[in-house]
Design a protein around this motif. Structure first.
Motif, PDB file in Angstrom:
ATOM      1  N   PHE A 109       9.869  -6.259   3.026  1.00 50.02           N
ATOM      2  CA  PHE A 109      10.774  -5.107   3.190  1.00 50.02           C
ATOM      3  C   PHE A 109      11.409  -5.065   4.575  1.00 50.02           C
ATOM      4  O   PHE A 109      12.448  -4.437   4.781  1.00 50.02           O
ATOM      5  N   LYS A 110      10.801  -5.749   5.555  1.00 48.16           N
ATOM      6  CA  LYS A 110      11.345  -5.692   6.914  1.00 48.16           C
ATOM      7  C   LYS A 110      12.752  -6.280   7.011  1.00 48.16           C
ATOM      8  O   LYS A 110      13.473  -6.008   7.964  1.00 48.16           O
ATOM      9  N   ASP A 141       4.989 -11.105   9.265  1.00 42.86           N
ATOM     10  CA  ASP A 141       6.283 -10.712   8.702  1.00 42.86           C
ATOM     11  C   ASP A 141       7.353 -10.294   9.710  1.00 42.86           C
ATOM     12  O   ASP A 141       8.526 -10.608   9.534  1.00 42.86           O
ATOM     13  N   PRO A 252       2.882   1.340   1.058  1.00 42.78           N
ATOM     14  CA  PRO A 252       1.862   0.565   1.765  1.00 42.78           C
ATOM     15  C   PRO A 252       2.153   0.662   3.264  1.00 42.78           C
ATOM     16  O   PRO A 252       3.270   0.365   3.690  1.00 42.78           O
ATOM     17  N   SER A 253       1.178   1.128   4.065  1.00 43.05           N
ATOM     18  CA  SER A 253       1.495   1.515   5.441  1.00 43.05           C
ATOM     19  C   SER A 253       0.606   0.871   6.488  1.00 43.05           C
ATOM     20  O   SER A 253      -0.573   0.636   6.258  1.00 43.05           O
ATOM     21  N   GLY A 254       1.205   0.631   7.666  1.00 42.29           N
ATOM     22  CA  GLY A 254       0.484   0.092   8.807  1.00 42.29           C
ATOM     23  C   GLY A 254       0.915   0.804  10.078  1.00 42.29           C
ATOM     24  O   GLY A 254       0.184   1.604  10.648  1.00 42.29           O
ATOM     25  N   ASN A 255       2.151   0.546  10.479  1.00 40.01           N
ATOM     26  CA  ASN A 255       2.683   1.142  11.691  1.00 40.01           C
ATOM     27  C   ASN A 255       3.347   2.491  11.446  1.00 40.01           C
ATOM     28  O   ASN A 255       3.952   3.061  12.355  1.00 40.01           O
ATOM     29  N   PHE A 256       3.292   2.993  10.204  1.00 40.37           N
ATOM     30  CA  PHE A 256       3.814   4.313   9.861  1.00 40.37           C
ATOM     31  C   PHE A 256       5.335   4.385   9.989  1.00 40.37           C
ATOM     32  O   PHE A 256       5.913   5.461  10.088  1.00 40.37           O
ATOM     33  N   GLY A 257       6.015   3.210   9.937  1.00 43.15           N
ATOM     34  CA  GLY A 257       7.460   3.225  10.033  1.00 43.15           C
ATOM     35  C   GLY A 257       8.084   3.520   8.682  1.00 43.15           C
ATOM     36  O   GLY A 257       8.887   4.444   8.523  1.00 43.15           O
ATOM     37  N   ASN A 258       7.683   2.740   7.687  1.00 43.56           N
ATOM     38  CA  ASN A 258       8.246   2.865   6.361  1.00 43.56           C
ATOM     39  C   ASN A 258       8.070   4.280   5.794  1.00 43.56           C
ATOM     40  O   ASN A 258       9.039   4.944   5.413  1.00 43.56           O
ATOM     41  N   SER A 306      -0.108  -7.713   7.039  1.00 47.40           N
ATOM     42  CA  SER A 306       0.946  -6.996   7.751  1.00 47.40           C
ATOM     43  C   SER A 306       0.597  -5.524   7.951  1.00 47.40           C
ATOM     44  O   SER A 306       1.359  -4.777   8.565  1.00 47.40           O
ATOM     45  N   MET A 307      -0.522  -5.093   7.403  1.00 42.89           N
ATOM     46  CA  MET A 307      -0.976  -3.715   7.622  1.00 42.89           C
ATOM     47  C   MET A 307      -2.276  -3.696   8.416  1.00 42.89           C
ATOM     48  O   MET A 307      -2.955  -2.681   8.465  1.00 42.89           O
ATOM     49  N   HIS A 381      -0.177  -6.290  -0.392  1.00 49.22           N
ATOM     50  CA  HIS A 381       0.193  -5.022   0.260  1.00 49.22           C
ATOM     51  C   HIS A 381       0.555  -3.981  -0.788  1.00 49.22           C
ATOM     52  O   HIS A 381       0.093  -2.845  -0.756  1.00 49.22           O
ATOM     53  N   THR A 403       6.404  -3.985  -1.033  1.00 48.35           N
ATOM     54  CA  THR A 403       6.871  -4.363   0.299  1.00 48.35           C
ATOM     55  C   THR A 403       6.941  -5.872   0.535  1.00 48.35           C
ATOM     56  O   THR A 403       7.509  -6.299   1.536  1.00 48.35           O
ATOM     57  N   ALA A 404       6.335  -6.680  -0.331  1.00 45.67           N
ATOM     58  CA  ALA A 404       6.456  -8.136  -0.164  1.00 45.67           C
ATOM     59  C   ALA A 404       6.437  -8.823  -1.520  1.00 45.67           C
ATOM     60  O   ALA A 404       5.923  -8.286  -2.509  1.00 45.67           O
TER      61      ALA A 404
HETATM   62  C1  LIG Z   1       5.124  -4.283   7.854  1.00 45.71           C
HETATM   63  C2  LIG Z   1       4.635  -4.250   6.459  1.00 45.71           C
HETATM   64  C3  LIG Z   1       4.008  -3.094   5.924  1.00 45.71           C
HETATM   65  C4  LIG Z   1       3.729  -1.855   6.752  1.00 45.71           C
HETATM   66  O1  LIG Z   1       4.889  -1.147   7.103  1.00 45.71           O
HETATM   67  P1  LIG Z   1       4.848  -0.076   8.281  1.00 45.71           P
HETATM   68  O2  LIG Z   1       6.247   0.352   8.487  1.00 45.71           O
HETATM   69  O3  LIG Z   1       4.301  -0.834   9.482  1.00 45.71           O
HETATM   70  O4  LIG Z   1       3.934   1.023   7.878  1.00 45.71           O
HETATM   71  C5  LIG Z   1       3.633  -3.121   4.590  1.00 45.71           C
HETATM   72  N1  LIG Z   1       3.810  -4.208   3.820  1.00 45.71           N
HETATM   73  C6  LIG Z   1       4.384  -5.328   4.299  1.00 45.71           C
HETATM   74  C7  LIG Z   1       4.540  -6.502   3.396  1.00 45.71           C
HETATM   75  C8  LIG Z   1       4.838  -5.395   5.632  1.00 45.71           C
HETATM   76  O5  LIG Z   1       5.420  -6.513   6.090  1.00 45.71           O
END
Ligand SMILES: *Cc1c(COP(=O)(O)O)cnc(C)c1O
Length: 454
Positions: A109-110, A141, A252-258, A306-307, A381, A403-404
């Motif tokens: 998704f990036k 990613d 699906p979240s990691g950095n809380f951007g999406n 990526s999370m 993810h 997201t991927a």
């Molecule tokens: C970066 C990423 C996420 C997490 O997105 P955030 O904006 O960091 O929460 C989830 N899935 C995939 C495949 C990513 O590359």
């Protein structure tokens, strides 16, 4: 439209300035001074293509770029996607939908924010005449999506550090096989944290930084956040009319951007009811949103790499709103958190967020169950977003953000369902030559390298 910092101690900037700056000088993150009401536009926007909708939405924010120019930049940003709908919404069940965000050049998704950001950088260079050197560290990613957004662009070099031998083989190929002259993949001896530390040290070297006009690629850039609002709006507009009430979007979240982009879109009048933050076993966000306590843990590598994040850089934007737009309060919370690794919100109001957490043990079984029931293959993810899908409330519509592409993670898929997954763009990488520079994890040596190639 002007932009201010969540810490309230930086000058206000225009959109293009914010794009070029990333992090505010006071350490805060930029936000728009007001949020337009988009609710009244939705009907009018319902038949637009993805790029057309992006233009309508982003022209509310990028007020310092002439409209025809902005339109051209956006068209160009989404022309390399491999699906005519750019972000297709697929229905799996009566009230279960998937929004596929893996149709860009690097299959994650990036690409949706970064393809645009690459072209906005180019616009900035065109305006100022100053070349840019992009520098970043990656565990997967982000690095490849950034590289593919800047391939072959004039007056931009991109230096991406990654830990040698510690990223997925396909991700390494995406980083090292671009074939572009202006891309420098630097394989560093050490871990991702070592690479990240070098990048941070280099950014602190003001003289070096100014001499080479270094710019960061990471998920705190406001242009990334705003451009991600678009697919939430696009998805909602693709829903059948009778499915548009009581919608939960699961990210699906990691950095809380999406997921924060979805919340902003909701704040601007997109009628979604709730947003679910779906984490993997690195669950700092899950713990915050279920208990009010924000507490750093240590990263445990997972099937959804990526999370694998324990401090979510974008959370500060939510904290600003949570603290009723009080920038002094934001400063003191961030200070406490950086000094002690913990902050407890009392009371904590999760607003319209819900949260879930998925362990590595659960990921393959979720992939298997979804494949059995719907003949649909999830990547690890996206699998976190399907946690509990069998028991979801029937009177809600669920949209999971995919997201991927599953082919990026063939081992996990193979383990889960015994099938090998491929994608033409990944196959093509296998025959391309690898170009990288293997260097020791030493800041001085990396700076010399940049000095020589910038
Ligand atoms: C970066 C990423 C996420 C997490 O997105 P955030 O904006 O960091 O929460 C989830 N899935 C995939 C495949 C990513 O590359």
């Amino acid at each position: 439209m002007k932009y201010f910092s969540t810490r309230g101690q930086s000058p206000e900037l225009s959109f293009c300035e914010v794009v070029a700056t990333g992090l505010a000088p006071d350490g805060g993150l930029y936000l728009p001074e007001n949020l337009p009401d988009i609710g009244q536009n939705l009907e009018k926007w319902s038949s637009l293509s993805y790029a057309e909708l992006s233009f309508e939405f982003l022209s509310l924010f990028a007020t310092d770029i002439p409209k025809d120019r902005l339109q051209e930049i956006i068209q160009r940003s989404y022309q390399n996607f491999d699906h005519p709908k750019t972000a297709p919404l697929k229905q799996l069940d009566q009230n279960l939908f998937v929004l596929e965000l893996f149709h860009g050049p690097t299959l994650a998704f990036k690409d949706y924010p970064l393809q645009l950001l690459g072209n906005l950088y180019e616009e900035q260079i065109h305006r100022t005449g100053i070349p840019i050197n992009v520098l970043g560290a990656t565990s997967g990613d982000t690095g490849s999506a950034a590289i593919h957004s800047l391939l072959g662009k004039k007056n931009i070099n991109i230096f991406i550090l990654y830990p040698e031998g510690r990223i997925a083989p396909l991700q390494e190929r995406q980083i090292t096989c671009s074939g572009a002259e202006n891309v420098y993949p630097l394989a560093i001896k050490g871990t991702f944290d070592d690479a990240q530390k070098i990048v941070k040290t280099i950014f602190k070297d003001q003289a070096f930084n100014q001499k080479h006009h270094l710019s960061a690629v990471n998920s705190i850039n406001l242009a990334r956040i705003l451009s991600q609002c678009v697919y939430y709006i696009y998805a909602w507009l693709r829903l059948p009319k009778d499915a548009r009430t009581n919608v939960e979007v699961i990210a699906p979240s990691g950095n809380f951007g999406n997921v924060f982009s979805g919340w902003l879109a909701q704040k601007m009048g997109l009628p979604i009811a709730s947003l679910r933050i779906a984490t993997n076993q690195n669950d700092i966000l899950y713990r915050l949103f279920t208990t009010g306590r924000y507490e750093k843990g240590s990263v445990r590598p997972s099937f959804a790499p990526s999370m694998d994040i324990q401090v979510s850089s974008n959370l500060e934007r939510f904290i600003y709103f949570h603290e009723h737009e009080n920038t002094q309060k934001v400063c003191s919370i961030m200070k406490t958190f950086s000094e002690t690794g913990t902050y407890t919100f009392d009371p904590f109001n999760p607003s319209s967020f819900t949260a879930s957490r998925t362990t590595d043990k659960e990921i393959p079984s979720i992939i298997r169950e979804v494949h059995e029931r719907y003949n649909y293959i999830l990547d690890p993810h996206t699998a976190c977003g399907f946690k509990g899908f069998q028991n979801q409330s029937k009177d809600k519509t669920h949209i999971v953000l995919a997201t991927a592409h599953p082919a990026k993670f063939p081992q996990v898929i193979e383990q889960a369902i015994g099938l090998s997954t491929t994608h033409p763009s990944l196959d093509a990488l296998q025959t391309k030559p690898i170009k990288n520079y293997i260097l020791p994890g030493d800041t001085r040596i990396i700076q010399d390298f940049i000095e020589k190639h910038a």
